[in-house]
Design a protein around this motif. Structure first.
Motif, mmCIF file in Angstrom:
data_model
loop_
_atom_site.group_PDB
_atom_site.id
_atom_site.type_symbol
_atom_site.label_atom_id
_atom_site.label_comp_id
_atom_site.label_asym_id
_atom_site.label_seq_id
_atom_site.Cartn_x
_atom_site.Cartn_y
_atom_site.Cartn_z
ATOM 1 N N HIS A 240 31.731 -51.575 -9.788
ATOM 2 C CA HIS A 240 33.048 -51.464 -9.169
ATOM 3 C C HIS A 240 33.177 -50.171 -8.339
ATOM 4 O O HIS A 240 32.664 -49.125 -8.749
ATOM 5 N N PRO A 241 33.857 -50.221 -7.205
ATOM 6 C CA PRO A 241 34.010 -49.006 -6.382
ATOM 7 C C PRO A 241 34.684 -47.854 -7.138
ATOM 8 O O PRO A 241 34.405 -46.688 -6.856
ATOM 9 N N TYR A 242 35.563 -48.181 -8.114
ATOM 10 C CA TYR A 242 36.201 -47.105 -8.881
ATOM 11 C C TYR A 242 35.162 -46.374 -9.721
ATOM 12 O O TYR A 242 35.185 -45.145 -9.819
ATOM 13 N N THR A 243 34.244 -47.137 -10.305
ATOM 14 C CA THR A 243 33.186 -46.520 -11.101
ATOM 15 C C THR A 243 32.336 -45.606 -10.215
ATOM 16 O O THR A 243 31.954 -44.509 -10.606
ATOM 17 N N ARG A 244 32.086 -46.048 -8.998
ATOM 18 C CA ARG A 244 31.325 -45.241 -8.049
ATOM 19 C C ARG A 244 32.081 -43.940 -7.733
ATOM 20 O O ARG A 244 31.490 -42.861 -7.694
ATOM 21 N N ALA A 249 32.500 -37.982 -8.447
ATOM 22 C CA ALA A 249 33.389 -36.847 -8.717
ATOM 23 C C ALA A 249 32.805 -35.894 -9.755
ATOM 24 O O ALA A 249 33.381 -34.842 -10.019
ATOM 25 N N LEU A 250 31.676 -36.237 -10.362
ATOM 26 C CA LEU A 250 31.032 -35.319 -11.309
ATOM 27 C C LEU A 250 30.657 -34.029 -10.592
ATOM 28 O O LEU A 250 30.183 -34.071 -9.457
ATOM 29 N N PRO A 257 36.583 -35.611 -4.639
ATOM 30 C CA PRO A 257 37.740 -36.358 -5.106
ATOM 31 C C PRO A 257 38.148 -37.378 -4.058
ATOM 32 O O PRO A 257 38.162 -37.081 -2.874
ATOM 33 N N ILE A 258 38.469 -38.609 -4.481
ATOM 34 C CA ILE A 258 39.061 -39.527 -3.524
ATOM 35 C C ILE A 258 40.560 -39.251 -3.538
ATOM 36 O O ILE A 258 41.097 -38.812 -4.544
ATOM 37 N N LEU B 159 37.469 -37.676 -14.197
ATOM 38 C CA LEU B 159 36.659 -36.936 -13.237
ATOM 39 C C LEU B 159 37.318 -36.793 -11.872
ATOM 40 O O LEU B 159 37.264 -35.734 -11.260
ATOM 41 N N ILE B 160 37.946 -37.863 -11.407
ATOM 42 C CA ILE B 160 38.538 -37.809 -10.069
ATOM 43 C C ILE B 160 39.711 -36.833 -10.064
ATOM 44 O O ILE B 160 39.833 -35.996 -9.164
ATOM 45 N N THR B 161 40.551 -36.909 -11.119
ATOM 46 C CA THR B 161 41.672 -35.979 -11.200
ATOM 47 C C THR B 161 41.164 -34.544 -11.347
ATOM 48 O O THR B 161 41.725 -33.620 -10.766
ATOM 49 N N GLN B 162 40.087 -34.347 -12.116
ATOM 50 C CA GLN B 162 39.490 -33.009 -12.239
ATOM 51 C C GLN B 162 39.112 -32.464 -10.866
ATOM 52 O O GLN B 162 39.471 -31.346 -10.508
ATOM 53 N N ALA B 163 38.386 -33.260 -10.119
ATOM 54 C CA ALA B 163 37.930 -32.818 -8.800
ATOM 55 C C ALA B 163 39.133 -32.548 -7.896
ATOM 56 O O ALA B 163 39.155 -31.568 -7.147
#
Lengths: 309, 202
Positions: A240-244, A249-250, A257-258, B159-163
Motif C-alpha cells: 500500500h502507498p501508505y506503507t511506503r 519517513a524512517l 514527511p508526506i 513515523l510520518i508525524t515524527q518526520a
C-alpha cells in the motif's frame, strides 16, 4: 491450529452530542478483521488516532459507555461476550497498557504487581517478574512517580507477565525505552508467543515491530490498508502507498514527511482513507475500495506497488 | 549567549534517596541542537527538569544567557516538552484554558501542527496521545522561549508525524534561533537531527 483470537468485521463507533441534544454517531474503526494463532506475534502498526488502542479496549470489553461495537470477536473458539471478557481479562487476556497513568499513583510497585495479594507465593512471583525485566527488589517499594519512564514501562510489562496469559495485548510497549531494553522487552513478548500464547502488538514503530512480528497489519484512519507476513516488509515488498510513506519517513530512510494529516473520525470518505494524501491518487480511489488478496497478503488499494496496471 | 549547566548535582527526596546526577556540565548555544543519549534511569529527564526550573539542583547552577535561571520571572525562557503529554497538562482544564494561561499563541502555529480549533474546547482525556503531544509542542513554542528541551517527544508518534514534527521544529529553531536539547533513545533520529551528541553514560 485453532486461532486464539479471531476478529471479524469489527466496527466501533461513538455517540456524541452535536448541537443541542442531537446525537451524532462517530465511526472510529471500520470492518477490521484479524486472526492470531498460538505462537504468533501479530503487529498492528498505525499512527496515533488511528483507533489502535480502541481495538485493544474493544477486545477487553472496556470501551466507554457511549460506544457501540459491531462484528464478531472469538477467543479460543468461543464468542467473546462482554461477560466472558470480564471473566478472562487480567488472567487469560492481559493488557500491557500504553501510559504510565495506568499505574496507581498512590500504590507502591510491589503491591500493584501482586494485585493486592499478600501471600508468600505472590511475593515470589512479583520478584521473579521484576527480575525478568531487569528490575531489582528495591523497585517494589517505590511509588510510580519515583520510576523513570523506561522503568515504569517495564513495571507495566512485569504486571502482565506475572500471570500466565493466553493472549497478550501490548499497547505501545516500547516508547521511552533505550534500544537495548526495547529489544529485550520485545524479546519477552516473543518468548511468551513461543510458549504458545498469542501476542497482539499494537505499535506505531514499524521498524521495531518487524524485528519480532510474524504478521503485520497496517492501520490507517480506523481501517486496515495492508496485511502481510513480516518477511515481506523486511524484503522491501510493500503493497500500500501508505506503507511506503511510513517506510520513507524512517530517519535512516530519508526522513521524508508526506504533507497532510490522517483524517479524524467522521472525516473519512467512502473510498480509500489514504486517498486524499496519496501521491498515486486517481478519481476512482474515492469510491469504496475492497480489501483483496495480493501475493499472500491483503491490500486495500486499486494500484498497489508491485502490481502492473 | 547560551544555556549552561554547571556542576549540577541532584537526588530525589525520599527514603530511597540516591544521586541521580553527579556534577553534570552541559552547554547549548542558540541555534545549536544537542542530543542527550544514555540508557533509561540515567537522569536525562531529571536533567531537563533542572534546566527548565521544574526542580532546583542540590548543587551547581543553571545559567540562561549568563543570568541564573532562578532570577527569571514570568514565562520561563527554557521550555520543556515532556515524554508523557498526558501528565503534562491539567486533566480538569479545557485545553484552550491551559493554552491561554501562558498568553497568546500564534494561529499559524496551531495550524502548522494540525491542531483543530475544536480541540481547545475539549479536555486532555478526549485527545489521543499524539494529538495531545502536538498541543504541548504549541504550548512550549510561545513568544519569549529561547531554549527548547524535547524529552523523547515523538516516541509515541507514527513515523510520518515524527518526520513532520521534526521538520517543523527544526524550521522554528532556525527561524527563531532557539537552542535545542533532544533526548531520545532512537540513535538514527539523533544522528539526523543533532549538531552534537552528549552521552550521559560517559
Amino acid at each position: 491450529m485453532e486461532p486464539i483470537l479471531q476478529v471479524k468485521d469489527l466496527s466501533i463507533s461513538f455517540t456524541q452530542y452535536g448541537r443541542g441534544t442531537r446525537q451524532v454517531l462517530l465511526p472510529v474503526i471500520q470492518d477490521l478483521s484479524l486472526t492470531i494463532r498460538p505462537g504468533q506475534v501479530v503487529a498492528v502498526v498505525g499512527s496515533s488516532g488511528s483507533g489502535k488502542s480502541l481495538l485493544a479496549h474493544g477486545i477487553l470489553g472496556i470501551l466507554p459507555y457511549n460506544s457501540h461495537m459491531a462484528g464478531e470477536i472469538t477467543f479460543l473458539g468461543q464468542p467473546l461476550t462482554p461477560k466472558r471478557a470480564e471473566a478472562v481479562r487480567g488472567t487469560e487476556i492481559v493488557l500491557v497498557p500504553q501510559g504510565v497513568t495506568y499505574l496507581d499513583p498512590l500504590m507502591k510497585v510491589g503491591p500493584q504487581i501482586r494485585k493486592g495479594r499478600r501471600d508468600q507465593k505472590a511475593r515470589q512471583a512479583s520478584r521473579t517478574a521484576l527480575k525478568r525485566y531487569g528490575l531489582g527488589e528495591e523497585v517494589e517499594s517505590l511509588y510510580p512517580f519515583e520510576l523513570s519512564g523506561g522503568m515504569a514501562r517495564r513495571v507495566l510489562i512485569a504486571t502482565a507477565a506475572a500471570e500466565t496469559p493466553k493472549l497478550v495485548i501490548a499497547d505501545e510497549p516500547t516508547p521511552g525505552l533505550d534500544a537495548r531494553s526495547a529489544q529485550r522487552v520485545l524479546g519477552h513478548f516473543r518468548e511468551l508467543a513461543d510458549g504458545g500464547a498469542g501476542v497482539l502488538l499494537i505499535t506505531h514503530d514499524l521498524e521495531l515491530a518487524l524485528t519480532i512480528a510474524d504478521r503485520v497489519a497496517v492501520f490507517y484512519a480506523g481501517e486496515t490498508v495492508e496485511e502481510a507476513d513480516a518477511a515481506d516488509f523486511t524484503a522491501g515488498k510493500l503493497r500500500h502507498p501508505y506503507t511506503r510513506a511510513l517506510w520513507n519517513a524512517l530517519p535512516q530512510n530519508g526522513f521524508v514527511p508526506i504533507p497532510g494529516a490522517q483524517p479524524g473520525p467522521g472525516e473519512v470518505g467512502k473510498g480509500c482513507p489514504f486517498a486524499p494524501r496519496c501521491p498515486k491518487q486517481r478519481p476512482e480511489c474515492l469510491s469504496p475500495v475492497s480489501y483483496r488478496e495480493l501475493e499472500g497478503g491483503l491490500v486495500r488499494c486499486l494500484y498497489p506497488e508491485g502490481e502492473m496496471v | 549567549m547560551s544555556l549552561e549547566a554547571k556542576q549540577l548535582t541532584f537526588g530525589y527526596r525520599g527514603k530511597n534517596r540516591k544521586r541521580v546526577l553527579e556534577s553534570v556540565d552541559l552547554t547549548v548555544a542558540h541555534g545549536e541542537r544537542l542530543g542527550l543519549a544514555g540508557p533509561s534511569g540515567r537522569g536525562k529527564t531529571t536533567l531537563c527538569k533542572l534546566l527548565s526550573g521544574f526542580e532546583a539542583p542540590d548543587g551547581g547552577t543553571v545559567l540562561v544567557d549568563g543570568k541564573p535561571l532562578r532570577d527569571y520571572r514570568g514565562i520561563c525562557p527554557v521550555q520543556m516538552i515532556w515524554q508523557h503529554p498526558e501528565t503534562a497538562v491539567d486533566p480538569l482544564m479545557k485545553l484552550g484554558d491551559t493554552l491561554r494561561e501562558g498568553g497568546p499563541v500564534e494561529e499559524e502555529l496551531l495550524e502548522a501542527l494540525h491542531i483543530q480549533p475544536a480541540w481547545l474546547e475539549r479536555y486532555p482525556a478526549e485527545l489521543s496521545g499524539g494529538e495531545l503531544q502536538r498541543f504541548c509542542i504549541a504550548r512550549a513554542l510561545r513568544p519569549g522561549v529561547q531554549y527548547l528541551l524535547c524529552d523523547e517527544i515523538t516516541a509515541m508518534l507514527d513515523l510520518i508525524t515524527q518526520a513532520q514534527i521534526w521538520t517543523f521544529l527544526l524550521e522554528q529553531v532556525e527561524r527563531r534561533d532557539l537552542g535545542l536539547v533532544i533526548v531520545s533513545h532512537n540513535a538514527p533520529l539523533l544522528e539526523r537531527l543533532c549538531t552534537r551528541i552528549q552521552d550521559l553514560d560517559k
